[in-house]
Structures are given as structure tokens and as C-alpha cells.
Motif scaffolding. Structure first.
Motif, mmCIF file in Angstrom:
data_model
loop_
_atom_site.group_PDB
_atom_site.id
_atom_site.type_symbol
_atom_site.label_atom_id
_atom_site.label_comp_id
_atom_site.label_asym_id
_atom_site.label_seq_id
_atom_site.Cartn_x
_atom_site.Cartn_y
_atom_site.Cartn_z
ATOM 1 N N GLY A 182 0.713 -1.161 0.045
ATOM 2 C CA GLY A 182 -0.088 -0.024 0.038
ATOM 3 C C GLY A 182 0.700 1.234 -0.124
ATOM 4 O O GLY A 182 2.178 1.177 0.011
ATOM 5 N N THR A 183 0.160 2.318 -0.045
ATOM 6 C CA THR A 183 0.678 3.517 -0.153
ATOM 7 C C THR A 183 0.645 4.507 1.004
ATOM 8 O O THR A 183 0.934 5.844 1.026
ATOM 9 C CB THR A 183 0.493 4.546 -1.358
ATOM 10 N N VAL A 184 -0.002 3.709 2.138
ATOM 11 C CA VAL A 184 -0.139 4.567 3.443
ATOM 12 C C VAL A 184 1.269 4.965 3.908
ATOM 13 O O VAL A 184 2.252 4.460 3.745
ATOM 14 C CB VAL A 184 -0.939 3.605 4.471
ATOM 15 N N ARG A 185 1.259 6.159 4.527
ATOM 16 C CA ARG A 185 2.629 6.644 5.225
ATOM 17 C C ARG A 185 2.076 6.617 6.590
ATOM 18 O O ARG A 185 1.055 6.902 7.057
ATOM 19 C CB ARG A 185 2.851 8.081 4.536
ATOM 20 N N TRP A 186 3.472 7.021 7.628
ATOM 21 C CA TRP A 186 3.156 7.100 8.670
ATOM 22 C C TRP A 186 4.354 7.834 9.431
ATOM 23 O O TRP A 186 5.510 7.970 8.827
ATOM 24 C CB TRP A 186 2.715 6.029 9.589
ATOM 25 N N ASN A 187 4.141 8.609 10.586
ATOM 26 C CA ASN A 187 4.995 9.027 11.459
ATOM 27 C C ASN A 187 5.109 8.001 12.820
ATOM 28 O O ASN A 187 4.010 8.038 13.199
ATOM 29 C CB ASN A 187 4.821 10.404 12.131
ATOM 30 N N THR A 188 6.181 7.544 13.136
ATOM 31 C CA THR A 188 6.398 6.707 14.201
ATOM 32 C C THR A 188 6.679 7.603 15.485
ATOM 33 O O THR A 188 7.754 8.220 15.232
ATOM 34 C CB THR A 188 7.348 5.526 14.173
ATOM 35 N N LEU A 189 5.611 7.779 16.493
ATOM 36 C CA LEU A 189 6.003 8.448 17.638
ATOM 37 C C LEU A 189 6.856 7.765 18.831
ATOM 38 O O LEU A 189 7.993 8.464 19.274
ATOM 39 C CB LEU A 189 4.387 8.894 18.180
ATOM 40 N N THR B 194 -3.802 3.327 -0.630
ATOM 41 C CA THR B 194 -4.108 2.100 -0.198
ATOM 42 C C THR B 194 -3.343 1.757 0.948
ATOM 43 O O THR B 194 -2.352 2.132 1.353
ATOM 44 C CB THR B 194 -4.241 1.238 -1.293
ATOM 45 N N PHE B 195 -4.018 0.854 1.790
ATOM 46 C CA PHE B 195 -3.103 0.221 2.792
ATOM 47 C C PHE B 195 -3.874 -1.542 2.678
ATOM 48 O O PHE B 195 -4.839 -1.690 3.192
ATOM 49 C CB PHE B 195 -3.549 0.656 4.241
ATOM 50 N N ALA B 196 -2.764 -2.277 2.244
ATOM 51 C CA ALA B 196 -3.044 -3.518 1.760
ATOM 52 C C ALA B 196 -3.908 -4.290 3.116
ATOM 53 O O ALA B 196 -3.306 -4.127 4.119
ATOM 54 C CB ALA B 196 -2.019 -4.369 1.195
ATOM 55 N N VAL C 9 -6.951 -0.754 4.417
ATOM 56 C CA VAL C 9 -7.834 0.195 3.625
ATOM 57 C C VAL C 9 -7.711 0.032 2.340
ATOM 58 O O VAL C 9 -6.844 0.358 1.666
ATOM 59 C CB VAL C 9 -7.494 1.538 4.013
ATOM 60 N N LEU C 10 -8.884 -0.294 1.720
ATOM 61 C CA LEU C 10 -8.924 -0.668 0.377
ATOM 62 C C LEU C 10 -8.424 0.402 -0.701
ATOM 63 O O LEU C 10 -7.692 0.544 -1.384
ATOM 64 C CB LEU C 10 -10.255 -1.295 -0.316
#
Length: 125
Positions: free
Chosen positions: A23-30, A53-55, A99-100
């Protein structure tokens, strides 16, 4: 953890999966023990733009999502659950979720009762 840890999201790098099939989801790890002085909690902010997306995936650890901005359907074991600001979703361990496709920009807080993000054993079927 024996000390207070303060982290500002604005100072953190945006991360994403190396494999685009995840998927293409991004995140910041806190918080994660391999970066911050915390040892029993992993958390961060997930970020998606419209069309991203988030597979579907699973992991043994339960997870909590808490909506911050925007709305999106999170698939959990084949059922859609609408995540929006102020809504918490508890995702049991090994539940298949993802998330499709995001139909609008969305951000949510996620957390695991774990030592480090690297300890979360993600499986993408």
C-alpha cells in the motif's frame, strides 16, 4: 520506561512500506523502543491521501486506531468500519484489516502494546 518521552510529530520523518504491494499509506512513528526511550508502547500517526491504499494484512498483536482527520472505511475481517475523528477501532490480534482505498485525506493515531515497531510481525496475504 523510566522517564517522560516527548515527541513532536513535525520533527519526525514520514515513513512508508518499501514494497508498494503493501500500500501507499504513510506514517510518523511517535514511540518505538529502537528510536525513543519507551519500551512497552508503539504508536504513531497514519496518513493517507485520496486514492491511497493500505493492503489487507494481519499481525498477532492487537491494535487500536483513533480517527484524527477525514473519514475512511477500514476493512476488518471482511466488514467495513467507518473511521472518523473521535472514533476508536479496536482491531483484535490476527484480524485481517486494511484500507482498500481512501476517498479523501485521512489521518489516524495507531498504537500497539509492544516494545518496538520492528517487533510487529506483519503478514500481507
Amino acid at each position: 520506561m523510566t522517564a517522560v518521552v516527548r515527541v513532536d510529530q513535525i520533527d519526525l520523518p514520514e515513513e512508508t512500506w518499501q514494497n508498494p504491494a503493501r500500500g501507499t499509506v504513510r506514517w510518523n512513528t511517535l514511540l518505538t523502543a529502537d528510536v525513543t526511550r519507551s519500551d512497552t508502547l508503539v504508536c504513531g500517526i497514519a496518513i493517507m491521501s485520496a486514492g491511497e491504499t493500505f493492503a489487507l494484512h494481519h499481525h498477532p498483536d492487537p491494535e487500536l486506531y483513533f480517527g484524527l482527520e477525514g473519514e475512511v472505511d477500514v476493512q476488518i475481517d471482511g466488514s467495513a468500519h467507518r473511521l472518523k475523528p473521535g472514533v476508536a477501532l479496536f482491531i483484535p490480534g490476527n484480524a485481517v484489516h486494511g484500507v482498500l482505498v481512501a476517498d479523501q485525506p485521512v489521518r489516524w493515531f495507531y498504537t500497539f502494546a509492544a516494545h518496538a515497531f520492528a517487533d510487529i510481525a506483519y503478514t500481507f496475504p
